[in-house]
Design a protein around this motif. Structure first.
Motif, PDB file in Angstrom:
ATOM      1  N   THR A  56      -5.907   0.968   1.858  1.00  0.00           N
ATOM      2  CA  THR A  56      -5.832   0.547   0.466  1.00  0.00           C
ATOM      3  C   THR A  56      -6.683  -0.700   0.273  1.00  0.00           C
ATOM      4  OG1 THR A  56      -3.613   1.453   0.285  1.00  0.00           O
ATOM      5  CG2 THR A  56      -4.269  -0.158  -1.388  1.00  0.00           C
ATOM      6  N   SER A 103      -9.124   3.096  -2.702  1.00  0.00           N
ATOM      7  CA  SER A 103      -8.739   3.241  -1.304  1.00  0.00           C
ATOM      8  C   SER A 103      -9.803   4.070  -0.579  1.00  0.00           C
ATOM      9  CB  SER A 103      -7.358   3.887  -1.169  1.00  0.00           C
ATOM     10  OG  SER A 103      -7.316   5.124  -1.824  1.00  0.00           O
ATOM     11  N   ALA A 114       0.826  -1.211   0.000  1.00  0.00           N
ATOM     12  CA  ALA A 114       0.000   0.000   0.000  1.00  0.00           C
ATOM     13  C   ALA A 114       0.857   1.257   0.000  1.00  0.00           C
ATOM     14  CB  ALA A 114      -0.907   0.004   1.220  1.00  0.00           C
TER      15      ALA A 114
END
Length: 177
Positions: free
Chosen positions: A60, A66, A34
């Motif tokens: 994420t 996200s 992420a």
């Protein structure tokens, strides 16, 4: 008395909701692929009034999607009508969905809690009033994975006191860690 109980109930529900969101965010934050999950930003305009200092936590979901939960702090006036230090406080809270890798579009909503000073009509002394204002945002964010700085622009309309619709926008610069 009834109004005080209602406000306490609203604040308790808001606090419970925030605890739930930040607990959920922390549970999903261990994804090693992420982007950096924490953002500190300065926002000019937006739900925090003329400017706000914000903290945002990103979860994420996959390469494109996200989620973000954000809390901010702002003040409009720091000196009240009696010329004493007694700041008006604005605390914007919001949840946003982001789509994109480097160039992201986002859509979100939230509440701004304002705690402002006014003159009591009976004794003329400073008193405080807490109000809730709903806000929405739709915008663009540039966030390159290799770079710690991010930039964004948003359209952020606000429904003041849950009655008055106002058009508002914001520009943001932030730092990820």
């Amino acid at each position: 008395m009834e109004r005080t109980i209602l406000k306490a109930f609203q604040l308790k529900n808001l606090f419970t909701f925030l605890i739930f969101i930040f607990t959920l965010m922390d549970g999903y934050s261990q994804n090693s692929t992420a982007l950096r999950a924490n953002i500190v930003s300065i926002e000019v305009g937006g739900p925090g009034g003329y400017g706000a200092l914000n903290y945002e936590r990103i979860i994420t979901i996959d390469e494109q999607f996200s989620l973000g939960g954000k809390i901010g702090f702002s003040t409009v006036q720091v000196i009240d009508f009696t010329q004493k230090f007694n700041p008006d406080l604005l605390i914007p809270l919001s949840i946003s969905v982001y789509y994109g890798k480097t160039h992201k579009v986002h859509l979100g909503f939230g509440q701004t809690i304002s705690n402002t000073v006014y003159a009591d009509q009976f004794n003329g002394k400073p008193s405080r009033r807490t109000s809730f204002h709903t806000h929405f945002n739709i915008g663009y964010r540039y966030q390159k994975q290799e770079n710690r700085f991010i930039y964004g622009i948003s359209y952020s309309p606000i429904i003041e006191f849950q009655k008055i619709f106002k058009h508002w926008g914001s520009i943001m610069i932030g730092y990820t860690f």
